[in-house]
Write a protein that holds these residues in place. Structure first.
Motif, PDB file in Angstrom:
ATOM      1  N   ASP A   1      38.165 -11.845  19.178  1.00 19.06           N
ATOM      2  CA  ASP A   1      38.819 -11.424  20.422  1.00 19.06           C
ATOM      3  C   ASP A   1      37.848 -11.300  21.595  1.00 19.06           C
ATOM      4  O   ASP A   1      38.030 -10.467  22.486  1.00 19.06           O
TER       5      ASP A   1
ATOM      6  N   GLY B   1      44.097 -15.732  17.650  1.00 23.53           N
ATOM      7  CA  GLY B   1      45.070 -15.587  18.729  1.00 23.53           C
ATOM      8  C   GLY B   1      44.297 -15.739  20.021  1.00 23.53           C
ATOM      9  O   GLY B   1      43.640 -14.808  20.457  1.00 23.53           O
TER      10      GLY B   1
ATOM     11  N   ARG C   1      43.306  -2.298  19.129  1.00 24.80           N
ATOM     12  CA  ARG C   1      41.944  -2.620  18.684  1.00 24.80           C
ATOM     13  C   ARG C   1      41.063  -1.384  18.790  1.00 24.80           C
ATOM     14  O   ARG C   1      41.222  -0.582  19.726  1.00 24.80           O
TER      15      ARG C   1
END
Ligand code: IMO
Ligand code: MG
Length: 420
Positions: free
Chosen positions: A13, A40, A302
């Motif tokens: 990420d 993602g 997160r």
């Protein structure tokens, strides 16, 4: 020509999608080499947003083709859904996406096994994305897997049934209550859809392209999630570091050019596992809110903490990074003080080595910087960056020994400064 590489240097990420989308305009082809729909990658352009999962982040750039390499694990159901969303943008996926025959297939029962393993692990669970990644790579390495090229074989259905039967037995052994047939129809339809794509011999395809074209390889996950070099066992099941490019695409190391290492100006992690600079206080919560730190795949909040230079220097070394790219520094615009971890205290001893057992009690030692307290978004020229900010970057460059050549100051393609 060379294959340049974009790698995440933290726990995923980091903003790889944005940077690949920015750089892809300069490369005729973008390739994924490992991982699968556990990725993602968020893209923001022309007022639109999109999250790619299995498809490389070059998909929205005109003229560039996108390769799904041999080292990838591929879920036909997820891929078909993603293609449907891309078609809404007026892109015909069959024209732009080339899939390696050697990429391994994620079956619906791989996803069930992922959930079953996690349920059985109790407190020791990894916190996976539940996309079947670990079980699929396990089948690959134990030589039970099915590959994309197998869907063309006349006996594919029997081989699929045989692997499914094996999985059903494993699910029984784990006493996991589920319906293994539930998604079978969808899966077989999606497999037929995949047959409408160019299924390639990735090694020849990539090396032929490299005769006169430069390529961009797009890493998924981050180097601290690498199965060999990451915070094992809290890692993913693939080689997320630079070696994965060679094994995943079938190219020699002499073909690798620039190695872009991406990091956020702070740290995040999803799932379980050690995180030395994690913040459990309101500063951590502030980072989560300002940085919108919620999973693009799972929506999970997160975990957030300060930048960890010990870990960053370790992964920059493992990856042989040539250019650093700093993301999301604009998220720190309002902070009075910004901290970076410069060493660890383990058992009372100070060290700058990323340790073998990251589950040990690690106390981070911080250096504090004065915040720049200015809105950085919208700055286009590096000359206009505040001194506090450039001092902070200079410290990072000196510590890691690699220049920060690209700075991202917001999610949009345009909010990017490249140092001259
Ligand atoms: P991108 O490409 C962040 C994490 C999971 C879990 C561990 C293993 O968007 O940066 P897996 O499903 O791979 O077996 O899960 O790895 N993880 C990621 N974390 N970003 C990702 O991808 C991730 N892919 C897997 O949360 O801790
Ligand atoms: Mg992600």
């Amino acid at each position: 020509m060379k294959i340049d590489v974009v790698l995440g240097l933290q726990w995923g990420d980091e903003g790889k999608g944005k940077i690949v989308d920015v750089l892809a305009g300069r490369y005729p082809a973008v390739a994924r080499f490992q991982g699968g729909p556990n990725a993602g990658h968020s893209l923001h352009f022309e007022g639109k947003s999109f999250v790619v999962r299995s498809i490389p982040s070059g998909i929205f750039r005109k003229g560039s083709i996108n390769i799904i390499g041999s080292g990838v694990v591929f879920d036909p159901i997820a891929f078909r859904k993603e293609c449907g969303q891309i078609e809404d943008f007026g892109i015909k996926p069959q024209d732009k996406i080339f899939i390696s025959k050697k990429a391994h297939l994620i079956l619906p029962t791989h996803r069930l096994l992922d959930a079953a393993n996690e349920a059985a692990a109790g407190k020791g669970k990894i916190g996976t994305t539940n996309k079947g990644i670990g079980p699929c790579y396990t089948d690959k390495v134990s030589r039970h897997g099915l590959r994309i090229g197998d869907i063309l074989a006349p006996d594919f259905k029997e081989r699929f049934e045989a692997l499914k039967a094996r999985h059903i037995q494993m699910l029984k052994d784990l006493s996991y209550d589920c319906d293994p047939d539930k998604e079978e129809k969808d899966f077989l339809e999606a497999v037929d859809f995949v047959k409408s794509f160019n299924l390639i011999d990735c090694e020849y395809f990539v090396n032929d392209l490299l005769k006169d074209k430069a390529l961009l390889a797009e890493g998924a996950q981050g180097s601290l999630l690498d199965v060999d070099h990451g915070s094992y066992p809290f890692v993913t099941s693939s080689s997320t570091t630079v070696g994965g490019v060679c094994t995943g695409l079938g190219v020699g190391p002499s073909k690798v050019g620039k190695i872009y290492g991406i990091f956020k100006a702070y740290c995040t992690r999803v799932g379980s596992g050690p995180f030395p600079t994690e913040l459990f206080d309101e500063t951590g919560e502030r980072l989560r809110q300002i940085g919108h730190e919620f999973g693009a795949v799972t929506g999970r909040p997160r975990r957030c903490g300060w930048l960890d230079l010990v870990a960053l220097r370790y992964t920059a070394m493992v990856d042989g990074v040539t250019d650093l790219i700093m993301m999301k520094s604009d998220c720190l615009d309002d902070f009075d003080t910004i901290k970076v971890c410069t060493s660890y205290k383990i058992g009372g001893k100070e060290s700058q080595v990323f340790p073998f057992d990251t589950r040990e009690e690690i106390v981070p030692v911080y250096k504090e910087f004065k915040g720049w307290k200015r809105d950085l978004t919208g700055i286009k020229d590096e000359k206009d960056l505040p001194k506090e900010f450039t001092d902070y970057i200079k410290f990072i460059e000196d510590y890691i020994g690699v220049p920060v050549n690209i700075i991202s100051l917001g999610p949009d393609r345009e909010a990017t400064i490249e140092k001259k």
